[in-house]
Write an enzyme that holds these catalytic residues in place. Structure first.
Site: not given
Length: 192
Positions: A68, A110
């Site tokens: 990710s 993130k």
């Protein structure tokens, strides 16, 4: 007056006899072993305590699992997590953080896109921060960012909440799925 001792009498002479004490070796050996065991236990407890304090509040090693955050962070690479920095200040836009993921209660890495008071809009494959296109030099050129649908989506970051995205936008479960994340879910800053 004192009487002189008779000359033909044998005088009793006290001789120094060596002081013989029962052997204490087993007793002192047991004490020494017990003392060493106590010292070893104290050192082990101090080491564990230091490790716990450092990893819980200051610095921790983390390994990225997944894609990710490609191209910024690679799968299976190790990084340091600075846990102390967010005890001093709030997360800032653009920082890469480790969070407690609201969707599965696991850990995720993130990037902070929006902070308290920001409005994040996803439209036409781009990210708009407070109605201005967001420059994202950390992404591969041409990387589109779409919401859960192809329609424009807008998110408001209330106080204490942050909008987070993975850098690999096509392969990231992030605030597009679960919305802005509360501050207590942000564990620390990834140090590269």
């Amino acid at each position: 007056m004192t009487e002189p001792a008779p000359s033909n009498a044998t005088q009793a002479v006290e001789t120094e006899q060596p002081l013989v004490e029962p052997s204490r070796k087993p007793h002192t050996r047991a004490r020494a072993l017990w003392s060493q065991l106590q010292q070893l236990l104290a050192v082990a407890l101090l080491a564990w305590g230091c490790y716990f304090l450092i990893s819980r509040f200051f610095l921790q090693s983390v390994r990225v699992v997944g894609m990710s955050m490609v191209p910024t962070l690679s799968d299976s690479e190790s990084y340091l997590l600075n846990r102390w920095v967010y005890h001093i200040r709030s997360p800032q836009r653009g920082e890469v953080v480790v969070i407690r993921d609201p969707s599965d209660n696991g850990y995720s890495v993130k990037r902070v896109i929006g902070i308290a008071g920001d409005t994040v809009t996803l439209k036409e494959g781009s990210v708009y921060l407070n109605d201005r296109p967001l420059a994202e030099p950390y992404l591969l050129s041409g990387t589109p960012t779409f919401g859960s649908s192809f329609k424009a989506q807008t998110y408001h970051c209330t106080p204490g909440h942050y909008f987070l995205l993975g850098d690999n936008r096509k392969n990231s479960v992030d605030s597009r799925s679960y919305g802005p994340v509360p501050r207590q879910n942000i564990l620390g800053l990834v140090v590269r």
